[in-house]
Design a protein around this motif. Structure first.
Motif, short mmCIF file in Angstrom:
data_model
loop_
_atom_site.label_atom_id
_atom_site.label_comp_id
_atom_site.label_asym_id
_atom_site.label_seq_id
_atom_site.Cartn_x
_atom_site.Cartn_y
_atom_site.Cartn_z
N VAL A 1 4.21 -8.64 -9.24
CA VAL A 1 3.84 -7.90 -8.02
C VAL A 1 2.54 -7.16 -8.31
O VAL A 1 2.29 -6.72 -9.44
N GLU A 2 1.68 -7.10 -7.29
CA GLU A 2 0.40 -6.42 -7.52
C GLU A 2 0.63 -4.91 -7.63
O GLU A 2 1.55 -4.36 -7.02
N VAL A 3 -0.19 -4.29 -8.45
CA VAL A 3 -0.13 -2.83 -8.59
C VAL A 3 -1.43 -2.30 -7.98
O VAL A 3 -2.46 -2.27 -8.64
N ASN A 4 -1.34 -1.96 -6.72
CA ASN A 4 -2.58 -1.69 -5.99
C ASN A 4 -2.61 -0.26 -5.44
O ASN A 4 -2.00 0.03 -4.41
N PRO A 5 -3.35 0.63 -6.10
CA PRO A 5 -3.42 2.01 -5.61
C PRO A 5 -4.12 2.12 -4.26
O PRO A 5 -3.90 3.08 -3.52
N ASP A 6 -4.97 1.13 -3.92
CA ASP A 6 -5.73 1.21 -2.67
C ASP A 6 -4.85 1.14 -1.43
O ASP A 6 -5.23 1.61 -0.37
#
Lengths: 439, 75
Positions: free
Chosen positions: A349-354
């Motif tokens: 799974v992507e770890v995307n703070p944006d």
């Protein structure tokens, strides 16, 4: 002169290892001397009485603590664990001996100034004894009285910008490794995700409504330094989708002995010349590495992220560039049912703070909704999964089973199809059926 | 589906009724009173009742329970 005779505890100081008894005696003495003129708000001899009650417990072979209670701070259902002594006349200093859990900062980064401030509060309003860190990672302050709790909470939150940790049927204080802040293996910024989710789920951390405890832990890579795989209901373990990056020149430098293997960690004695075949290639659990002449080759599709080759030759091999994390669920210690390791739920799974970690939060919400609905009292997520099946969890998460979810192939010979999974379904007329089949 | 208007009274009544034999309740005991409602909505309500002082938490350290304020053994 000690307040209580403690011959059995004294025995514990006689071994070659550091003794918690010596530490406690040192603290008891320091409180008695009080060189800093602290206006102690709980009995000065709290640690003497703690030694006394512990000696009595050893003598009787059973505890003299009463566990739990209604103590806490206003609005919080966790963070304070009530503890009372059942011999308050003999040991008045520990009549109340509550534990306060303080949330550790992400990555456990704090300054010595911060620690001094915490200790100023704790020397004044508590026993001065701590546990750095508890198994959930918290800064654990051991032993204070009920009337001090709100004062401690006020100072921690208003003066030192910190918070209580989790306890009870709550989300426990999320814990993480150092992540990208210090570690080249880290596949995502564990500190950022841990901090974000701690803030995002304040309500779950402080207001208990789960069937039992729930732990998040964040490991930046599959080395799993915080053991999320074994110690958390939901483990976020960094991984990558593309290939391990190989620097062939550095591979040769390892083979030639110019770079010490394992970052020089085994330099204490002579282990002989580095042998890439014996020490790396032959130890690959899936046998996906080989030397093609002077070139190291990896069949990346077979790599299971064991990290051994990267750990052995960190300058030659690096994690891929398309990084994110895997989510594993259901690990627990053996308190009620047996112990369990985590099971892979989400391979990547992507770890995307944006986008505020939208993909990750989506899984968390689904899992909590399912567990809160289906979990029995005092049942950890892993036990609910075992009782109802991993399949049910997949359904709750709107996921299709794939081969990576299979722990033991061919273990269960029964397949229960659902009507929607069978072409044409099996809608049937019972009256028509009964014409040909008597009851 | 929304919680009934008298949900708080229903909880107090249920807990009072059982108070002779039991004074601490799991969250599930409360949420099952409203089977149509999501546990998270019930959580909001019972935590409101804690803030108002009607209910109080009891924690062993590992498990948390709810009870009517002042009922039962407090230690």
């Amino acid at each position: 002169m000690a307040k209580h005779e403690t011959p059995m505890l004294d025995e514990l100081e006689s071994g070659p290892w550091p003794s918690f008894v010596s530490d406690m005696k040192q603290e008891a003495e320091a409180r008695a001397k009080n060189v800093n003129n602290v206006e102690y708000q709980i009995p000065v001899d709290v640690v003497d009485d703690l030694l006394g009650v512990l000696e009595l417990s050893y003598k009787h072979g059973r505890t003299h603590w009463k566990h739990g209670g209604i103590v806490g701070v206003f609005g919080y259902g966790g963070g304070v664990i009530g503890r009372y002594c059942d011999q308050p006349q003999e040991f008045p200093g520990v009549a109340h001996f509550h534990t306060v859990r303080v949330a550790q900062p992400a990555g456990k980064y704090y300054t010595s100034e911060y620690l001094r401030q915490i200790m100023d509060v704790w020397d004044l309003r508590g026993s001065g004894l701590t546990n750095m860190h508890g198994s959930t990672g918290d800064i654990v302050l051991l032993g204070t009285r009920t009337e001090q709790l709100e004062e401690i909470f006020y100072d921690l939150t208003h003066k030192y910008n910190t918070d209580l940790g989790g306890s009870g049927s709550n989300l426990r204080t999320p814990a993480d490794c150092l992540g990208t802040s210090r570690c080249e293996y880290s596949c995502y910024d564990t500190n950022a995700l841990c901090h974000f989710l701690t803030n995002e789920f304040q309500d779950e951390l402080h207001r208990p409504a789960f069937p039992y405890k729930f732990k998040f832990k964040f490991d930046g890579c599959p080395n799993c330094c915080v053991a999320s795989l074994a110690r958390s209901d939901m483990a976020f373990i960094g991984t990558w989708k593309d290939d391990i990056r190989i620097d062939q020149e550095a591979v040769q430098a390892y083979i030639g002995g110019e770079i010490p293997p394992n970052g020089g960690a085994h330099a204490g004695r002579d282990w002989g010349k580095f042998d890439i075949q014996k020490e790396v290639i032959d130890l690959c659990p899936t046998g996906c590495m080989w030397m093609d002449g002077n070139e190291l080759k990896i069949n990346n599709k077979e790599c299971t992220r064991c990290m051994h080759c990267i750990n052995a030759m960190p300058r030659a091999l690096r994690i891929g560039e398309d990084t994110g994390c895997s989510i594993l669920v259901g690990a627990k210690a053996p308190i009620l049912d047996g112990q369990q390791m985590g099971s892979l739920l989400v391979p990547f799974v992507e770890v995307n703070p944006d986008n505020d970690y939208e993909a990750i939060i989506n899984y968390i919400d689904k899992i909590w909704d399912w567990w809160m609905m289906e979990g029995k009292n005092r049942e950890r997520l892993g036990e609910t999964i075992r009782r109802l099946s991993f399949q049910k969890l997949l359904e709750a998460c709107d996921m299709e089973a794939d081969v990576r979810h299979v722990a033991y192939p061919r273990e269960n010979p029964y397949i229960f199809w659902k009507e929607e999974e069978v072409p044409g379904g099996w809608d049937r007329d019972v009256k028509e059926f009964r014409k040909y089949h008597q009851r | 589906m929304a919680l009934p208007d008298n949900a708080k009274e229903m909880i107090v009544e249920e807990l009072t009724k059982k108070s002779k034999t039991k004074t601490k309740f799991y969250f599930n005991d409360l949420s099952k009173m409203f089977p149509e409602e999501s546990p998270r909505a019930v959580k909001k309500l019972v935590n409101e009742m804690v803030s108002e002082g009607t209910l109080e938490y009891w924690s062993s350290g590992s498990t948390t329970m709810y009870g009517l304020k002042g009922m039962g053994d407090l230690g």
